[in-house]
Design a protein around this motif. Structure first.
Motif, PDB file in Angstrom:
ATOM      1  N   ASP A 150     -29.606  25.223 -31.076  1.00 41.03           N
ATOM      2  CA  ASP A 150     -30.365  24.209 -30.789  1.00 41.03           C
ATOM      3  C   ASP A 150     -31.906  24.383 -30.644  1.00 41.03           C
ATOM      4  O   ASP A 150     -32.187  25.471 -30.301  1.00 41.03           O
ATOM      5  N   MET A 151     -32.470  23.507 -31.160  1.00 43.95           N
ATOM      6  CA  MET A 151     -34.063  23.650 -31.138  1.00 43.95           C
ATOM      7  C   MET A 151     -34.595  23.747 -29.704  1.00 43.95           C
ATOM      8  O   MET A 151     -35.414  24.378 -29.477  1.00 43.95           O
ATOM      9  N   GLU A 152     -33.787  23.342 -28.596  1.00 44.21           N
ATOM     10  CA  GLU A 152     -34.237  23.765 -27.269  1.00 44.21           C
ATOM     11  C   GLU A 152     -34.380  25.114 -26.983  1.00 44.21           C
ATOM     12  O   GLU A 152     -35.005  25.596 -26.061  1.00 44.21           O
ATOM     13  N   THR A 153     -33.621  25.934 -27.646  1.00 41.55           N
ATOM     14  CA  THR A 153     -33.409  27.465 -27.667  1.00 41.55           C
ATOM     15  C   THR A 153     -34.752  27.980 -28.064  1.00 41.55           C
ATOM     16  O   THR A 153     -35.119  29.460 -27.735  1.00 41.55           O
ATOM     17  N   TRP A 154     -35.436  27.346 -28.808  1.00 39.33           N
ATOM     18  CA  TRP A 154     -36.593  28.148 -29.713  1.00 39.33           C
ATOM     19  C   TRP A 154     -37.645  28.316 -28.786  1.00 39.33           C
ATOM     20  O   TRP A 154     -37.858  27.421 -28.170  1.00 39.33           O
ATOM     21  N   ARG A 193     -36.903  17.555 -35.420  1.00 37.17           N
ATOM     22  CA  ARG A 193     -37.143  17.510 -33.983  1.00 37.17           C
ATOM     23  C   ARG A 193     -38.215  16.284 -33.578  1.00 37.17           C
ATOM     24  O   ARG A 193     -38.771  15.600 -33.605  1.00 37.17           O
TER      25      ARG A 193
END
Length: 193
Positions: A150-154, A193
């Motif tokens: 998930d992009m939230e982890t980047w 995103r």
């Protein structure tokens, strides 16, 4: 030293890689272990072998992949972004990993321990063809895993690191093609995103 006892000692230490977590996250939202990363780097080597025309010692490559992160069972996993712009942290990591490898080497009989250490040092030096391939796959697998998460982890720095893979793959067209595909997937993810 009893050879089997030494092997069991290394295997017991290696079990820690199953719960030593990396910064990477899986597509199901769970954090990735070092052991999971190592397994997929090995799978990448197996799948790409038919496309690499150069003479390559596959057994050596797979051994190198299997042991390249073994030191992290003792020295812990340090994300690449933690050492990217911090020379002191990078040196601390290097020293801790070398000390861990000396301890691992000491667990084994002299010849097998020395062989393991030499393979690890070869990977670290990144000079032989097998070491370059192992290093490239190690870096590419990390980005592939980021792409699946998930992009939230980047972290912000990881968006920059997408573009730092080329020095690891430029020596071979197949690895460069794989890098381009992985980067394209990362860019697509960033733009969605």
């Amino acid at each position: 030293m009893n050879a089997i006892k030494g092997i069991l000692n290394v295997l017991n230490l290696a079990e820690k890689l199953k719960f030593e977590m990396r910064h990477s996250w899986l597509s199901n939202g769970r954090q990735e272990s070092v052991a999971e990363h190592t397994w997929r780097v090995g799978l990448m080597a197996v799948l790409l072998e038919p496309y690499i025309e150069e003479s390559m010692d596959m057994a050596k490559l797979l051994k190198m992949i299997m042991i390249h992160d073994l030191v992290e069972a003792e020295a812990r996993d340090i994300p690449a972004f933690d050492t990217l712009y911090d020379a002191d942290r990078k040196e601390q990591k290097r020293l801790a990993e070398h000390a861990a490898m000396k301890n691992i080497e000491a667990m084994l009989d002299e010849a097998p321990g020395s062989d393991l250490r030499q393979l690890w040092l070869e990977f670290e030096a990144k000079e032989t063809f097998e070491a370059k391939v192992a290093n490239a796959l190690d870096k590419l697998e990390a980005q592939l895993q980021h792409n699946e998460a998930d992009m939230e982890t980047w972290l912000e720095v990881e968006k920059e690191m997408i573009y730092l893979l080329s020095p690891h793959t430029a020596f071979h067209p197949v690895l460069e093609e794989l890098r381009k595909a992985i980067v394209a997937d990362a860019e697509a993810k960033l733009h969605v995103r």
